[in-house]
Design an enzyme around this catalytic site. Sequence first.
Site, PDB file in Angstrom:
ATOM      1  CG  ASP A  30      -2.060   0.962   1.117  1.00 37.06           C
ATOM      2  OD1 ASP A  30      -3.212   0.513   1.050  1.00 37.06           O
ATOM      3  OD2 ASP A  30      -1.799   2.197   1.077  1.00 37.06           O
ATOM      4  CG  ASN A  87     -11.812  -0.785   4.171  1.00 36.50           C
ATOM      5  OD1 ASN A  87     -12.132  -1.249   5.262  1.00 36.50           O
ATOM      6  ND2 ASN A  87     -10.669  -0.144   3.977  1.00 36.50           N
ATOM      7  CB  VAL A  96      -9.399   1.718  -4.976  1.00 38.88           C
ATOM      8  CG1 VAL A  96      -9.075   1.232  -6.380  1.00 38.88           C
ATOM      9  CG2 VAL A  96      -8.417   2.817  -4.544  1.00 38.88           C
ATOM     10  CG  HIS A 100      -8.780  -3.044  -2.292  1.00 36.78           C
ATOM     11  ND1 HIS A 100      -9.754  -2.405  -3.030  1.00 36.78           N
ATOM     12  CD2 HIS A 100      -8.635  -2.304  -1.166  1.00 36.78           C
ATOM     13  CE1 HIS A 100     -10.169  -1.328  -2.394  1.00 36.78           C
ATOM     14  NE2 HIS A 100      -9.507  -1.252  -1.241  1.00 36.78           N
ATOM     15  CG  HIS A 102      -6.758  -3.004   3.197  1.00 35.85           C
ATOM     16  ND1 HIS A 102      -6.040  -1.839   3.008  1.00 35.85           N
ATOM     17  CD2 HIS A 102      -7.978  -2.781   2.652  1.00 35.85           C
ATOM     18  CE1 HIS A 102      -6.799  -0.949   2.382  1.00 35.85           C
ATOM     19  NE2 HIS A 102      -7.989  -1.491   2.151  1.00 35.85           N
TER      20      HIS A 102
HETATM   21  P1  AMP Z   1      -9.693   1.329   0.434  1.00 34.07           P
HETATM   22  O1  AMP Z   1      -9.825   2.603   1.217  1.00 34.07           O
HETATM   23  O2  AMP Z   1     -10.080   0.097   1.218  1.00 34.07           O
HETATM   24  O3  AMP Z   1     -10.395   1.408  -0.896  1.00 34.07           O
HETATM   25  O4  AMP Z   1      -8.136   1.141   0.171  1.00 34.07           O
HETATM   26  C1  AMP Z   1      -7.470   1.681  -0.908  1.00 34.07           C
HETATM   27  C2  AMP Z   1      -6.029   1.655  -0.534  1.00 34.07           C
HETATM   28  O5  AMP Z   1      -5.276   1.781  -1.728  1.00 34.07           O
HETATM   29  C3  AMP Z   1      -5.549   2.768   0.384  1.00 34.07           C
HETATM   30  O6  AMP Z   1      -4.985   2.195   1.538  1.00 34.07           O
HETATM   31  C4  AMP Z   1      -4.514   3.540  -0.453  1.00 34.07           C
HETATM   32  O7  AMP Z   1      -3.434   3.967   0.322  1.00 34.07           O
HETATM   33  C5  AMP Z   1      -4.107   2.479  -1.457  1.00 34.07           C
HETATM   34  N1  AMP Z   1      -3.615   2.937  -2.749  1.00 34.07           N
HETATM   35  C6  AMP Z   1      -4.186   3.837  -3.590  1.00 34.07           C
HETATM   36  N2  AMP Z   1      -3.500   3.930  -4.740  1.00 34.07           N
HETATM   37  C7  AMP Z   1      -2.455   3.065  -4.630  1.00 34.07           C
HETATM   38  C8  AMP Z   1      -1.389   2.690  -5.477  1.00 34.07           C
HETATM   39  N3  AMP Z   1      -1.236   3.229  -6.699  1.00 34.07           N
HETATM   40  N4  AMP Z   1      -0.504   1.748  -5.043  1.00 34.07           N
HETATM   41  C9  AMP Z   1      -0.638   1.219  -3.818  1.00 34.07           C
HETATM   42  N5  AMP Z   1      -1.643   1.505  -2.974  1.00 34.07           N
HETATM   43  C10 AMP Z   1      -2.533   2.428  -3.356  1.00 34.07           C
END
Ligand code: AMP
Length: 114
Positions: A30, A87, A96, A100, A102
């Site tokens: 992340d 999430n 996003v 995914h 975590h």
């Molecule tokens: P969520 O809030 O569960 O949708 O998590 C999205 C996660 O993606 C967050 O923890 C961000 O820090 C992470 N994130 C966003 N863009 C990138 C990226 N290009 N590479 C790695 N992590 C990312």
Amino acid sequence: MTDTIFGQIARGEMEADIVYEDDLAVAFRDLNPQAPVHVLVIPRESMVDLNDAPEVEAATLGHLLQVCATVAKQEGLAEDGYRVVANTGDNGGQTVNHLHLHVLGGRAMLWPPG
Ligand code: AMP
């Protein structure tokens, strides 16, 4: 299906710090880690979130959990423990729209989460 940055990572169109990948999944660090180890596990196949799970191959979803376990072991988290989070939607804090998981570890996690 909306394209996302994670879709681009899954297709190799965007750089990421990849720690594991195979035909079905990619795991990468992340960008904004919330723990000493913070890895995201995504399916290569595009799906928005867990709400799509009933329409997806169960084997693919199961594989994502297996990849979480592989990554946790690889990162040295297996013995002390770790947390896996999906999430989902606005109330879940999802930002996003590509499913995914975590994988968070390297410190004791709090409960309940915020
Ligand atoms: P969520 O809030 O569960 O949708 O998590 C999205 C996660 O993606 C967050 O923890 C961000 O820090 C992470 N994130 C966003 N863009 C990138 C990226 N290009 N590479 C790695 N992590 C990312």
